[in-house]
Design an enzyme around this catalytic site. Structure first.
Site, PDB file in Angstrom:
ATOM      1  N   GLY A  77      52.028  53.475 -18.968  1.00 37.28           N
ATOM      2  CA  GLY A  77      51.975  53.737 -20.399  1.00 37.28           C
ATOM      3  C   GLY A  77      52.871  52.790 -21.179  1.00 37.28           C
ATOM      4  O   GLY A  77      54.022  52.564 -20.801  1.00 37.28           O
ATOM      5  N   SER A  80      51.002  47.809 -25.766  1.00 36.58           N
ATOM      6  CA  SER A  80      50.779  46.468 -25.225  1.00 36.58           C
ATOM      7  C   SER A  80      50.251  45.488 -26.263  1.00 36.58           C
ATOM      8  O   SER A  80      49.757  44.414 -25.920  1.00 36.58           O
ATOM      9  CB  SER A  80      49.793  46.539 -24.047  1.00 36.58           C
ATOM     10  OG  SER A  80      48.564  47.122 -24.458  1.00 36.58           O
ATOM     11  N   SER A 117      55.382  42.679 -17.492  1.00 37.19           N
ATOM     12  CA  SER A 117      54.394  41.741 -18.036  1.00 37.19           C
ATOM     13  C   SER A 117      54.861  40.307 -17.867  1.00 37.19           C
ATOM     14  O   SER A 117      56.067  40.013 -17.978  1.00 37.19           O
ATOM     15  CB  SER A 117      54.159  42.025 -19.519  1.00 37.19           C
ATOM     16  OG  SER A 117      53.348  41.022 -20.102  1.00 37.19           O
ATOM     17  N   TYR A 140      56.966  42.634 -27.919  1.00 41.54           N
ATOM     18  CA  TYR A 140      56.373  43.279 -26.738  1.00 41.54           C
ATOM     19  C   TYR A 140      56.979  42.697 -25.464  1.00 41.54           C
ATOM     20  O   TYR A 140      57.458  43.432 -24.587  1.00 41.54           O
ATOM     21  CB  TYR A 140      54.860  43.093 -26.731  1.00 41.54           C
ATOM     22  CG  TYR A 140      54.238  43.379 -25.381  1.00 41.54           C
ATOM     23  CD1 TYR A 140      54.151  44.682 -24.897  1.00 41.54           C
ATOM     24  CD2 TYR A 140      53.758  42.340 -24.572  1.00 41.54           C
ATOM     25  CE1 TYR A 140      53.615  44.951 -23.646  1.00 41.54           C
ATOM     26  CE2 TYR A 140      53.213  42.598 -23.332  1.00 41.54           C
ATOM     27  CZ  TYR A 140      53.141  43.899 -22.872  1.00 41.54           C
ATOM     28  OH  TYR A 140      52.608  44.159 -21.623  1.00 41.54           O
ATOM     29  N   VAL A 170      45.042  40.054 -17.099  1.00 37.71           N
ATOM     30  CA  VAL A 170      44.175  40.953 -16.339  1.00 37.71           C
ATOM     31  C   VAL A 170      42.855  41.145 -17.078  1.00 37.71           C
ATOM     32  O   VAL A 170      42.826  41.303 -18.301  1.00 37.71           O
ATOM     33  CB  VAL A 170      44.866  42.308 -16.114  1.00 37.71           C
ATOM     34  CG1 VAL A 170      44.030  43.180 -15.177  1.00 37.71           C
ATOM     35  CG2 VAL A 170      46.276  42.115 -15.553  1.00 37.71           C
ATOM     36  N   LYS A 178      40.492  48.216 -26.053  1.00 36.43           N
ATOM     37  CA  LYS A 178      41.647  47.399 -26.417  1.00 36.43           C
ATOM     38  C   LYS A 178      41.383  46.489 -27.612  1.00 36.43           C
ATOM     39  O   LYS A 178      42.315  45.935 -28.189  1.00 36.43           O
ATOM     40  CB  LYS A 178      42.090  46.555 -25.216  1.00 36.43           C
ATOM     41  CG  LYS A 178      42.671  47.392 -24.089  1.00 36.43           C
ATOM     42  CD  LYS A 178      43.001  46.547 -22.865  1.00 36.43           C
ATOM     43  CE  LYS A 178      44.132  45.591 -23.129  1.00 36.43           C
ATOM     44  NZ  LYS A 178      45.429  46.243 -23.349  1.00 36.43           N
ATOM     45  N   GLY A 203      42.627  22.946 -29.673  1.00 33.58           N
ATOM     46  CA  GLY A 203      43.675  22.343 -28.866  1.00 33.58           C
ATOM     47  C   GLY A 203      45.053  22.611 -29.447  1.00 33.58           C
ATOM     48  O   GLY A 203      45.227  22.696 -30.667  1.00 33.58           O
ATOM     49  N   ARG A 214      45.702  29.731 -18.109  1.00 29.52           N
ATOM     50  CA  ARG A 214      46.352  31.003 -17.832  1.00 29.52           C
ATOM     51  C   ARG A 214      46.007  31.424 -16.405  1.00 29.52           C
ATOM     52  O   ARG A 214      45.038  30.945 -15.819  1.00 29.52           O
ATOM     53  CB  ARG A 214      45.881  32.104 -18.804  1.00 29.52           C
ATOM     54  CG  ARG A 214      46.156  31.834 -20.274  1.00 29.52           C
ATOM     55  CD  ARG A 214      47.622  31.943 -20.609  1.00 29.52           C
ATOM     56  NE  ARG A 214      47.849  31.844 -22.050  1.00 29.52           N
ATOM     57  CZ  ARG A 214      47.998  30.699 -22.708  1.00 29.52           C
ATOM     58  NH1 ARG A 214      47.929  29.535 -22.057  1.00 29.52           N
ATOM     59  NH2 ARG A 214      48.204  30.691 -24.009  1.00 29.52           N
TER      60      ARG A 214
END
Length: 265
Positions: A77, A80, A117, A140, A170, A178, A203, A214
């Site tokens: 929880g 995010s 994270s 965050y 993820v 989300k 870019g 990533r």
């Protein structure tokens, strides 16, 4: 009994689903369903019970606690939203609540597995789990780093497992609620369905359009990592969770287009 916070969320629900698949159904799901769309992530889960997060907070605020016997806490929880700049709310949600759960588990010598994270690294190029590499760019990321540092200070004295998992990018099923915070894979899929084209980032920082890189990791792999730690309570620490390989947004776009059978970049 396993207590899973954030159980209606993207990663939390997939973790519960993974545990169910391996025979664990003694799970109390904890979440906040003010966003009722998240109920869809709970429908196919085999749960012992569901609690609103306020009920958990009331139990934690009244030692010796009114909780039924708990054998493990998986804390997913959090707020995010990387665009949220209300620092007081972010630190209460991501830092203070995490501290209360950590101490609840420490007092009972219960395993505690929590979501950190990769946002703690900011724009850094080195992702080793060391303080010198941790430079978050938003509140965050800072809230996650603050709790990681808190855990590091207490870890030597703890008698039970504590594991922090720094998730990278993820993606997978269960993230529709989300919205803007969903993965680029999810957004690319929707763009292909709606317009037949994928819109890439311009870019920046020396990268061409869509060439930004990533570490993209599927939520099933994340869930298996969590399950591995559940089965190895002798292991503690803060760990990265990704593939270990960075890929360009262009690669993700091409994969989504190939999967859908149509579209263009």
């Amino acid at each position: 009994m396993i207590l899973v916070t954030g159980a209606a969320g993207f990663i939390g629900s997939n973790i519960v689903r993974c545990l169910n698949a391996h025979g664990r159904c003694d799970i109390v799901a904890v979440d906040n369903l003010e966003d009722g769309r998240k109920f869809e992530n709970l429908v196919d889960l085999d749960l012992l019970d569901y609690w609103d997060v306020d009920l958990l907070e009331r139990h934690l605020a009244a030692p010796p606690y009114g909780l039924p016997p708990v054998s493990l806490v998986i804390h997913q929880g959090a707020c995010s939203d990387t665009t949220e700049w209300n620092g007081r709310m972010m630190l209460e949600t991501n830092f203070e609540v995490s501290k209360r759960l950590l101490h609840f588990c420490a007092e009972r010598e219960l395993p505690f597995i929590y979501a950190s994270s990769a946002a703690v690294y900011g724009l850094g190029q080195v992702f080793a789990e060391e303080s010198a590499n941790e430079r978050p760019l938003n509140v965050y990321g800072y809230s996650k780093l603050l709790f990681d540092r808190y855990v590091r200070r207490h870890l030597p004295a703890l008698q039970s497992q504590v594991v922090g998992l720094r998730y990278f990018n993820v993606y997978g099923p269960g993230e529709a609620h989300k919205g803007a915070m969903a993965s680029v894979a999810w957004h690319f899929r929707n763009q292909v369905r709606e317009s037949g084209a994928v819109r890439l980032f311009e870019g920046s920082h020396g990268y061409g359009p869509g060439a930004q890189r990533r570490d993209f990791v599927h939520v099933d792999d994340v869930s298996e990592v969590v399950r591995w730690f559940v089965e190895h309570p002798e292991i503690s620490g803060i760990f990265n969770v990704g593939t270990g390989r960075a890929q360009a947004f262009n690669d993700v776009a091409r994969a989504v287009i190939a999967w859908s059978g149509n579209g263009e970049i």
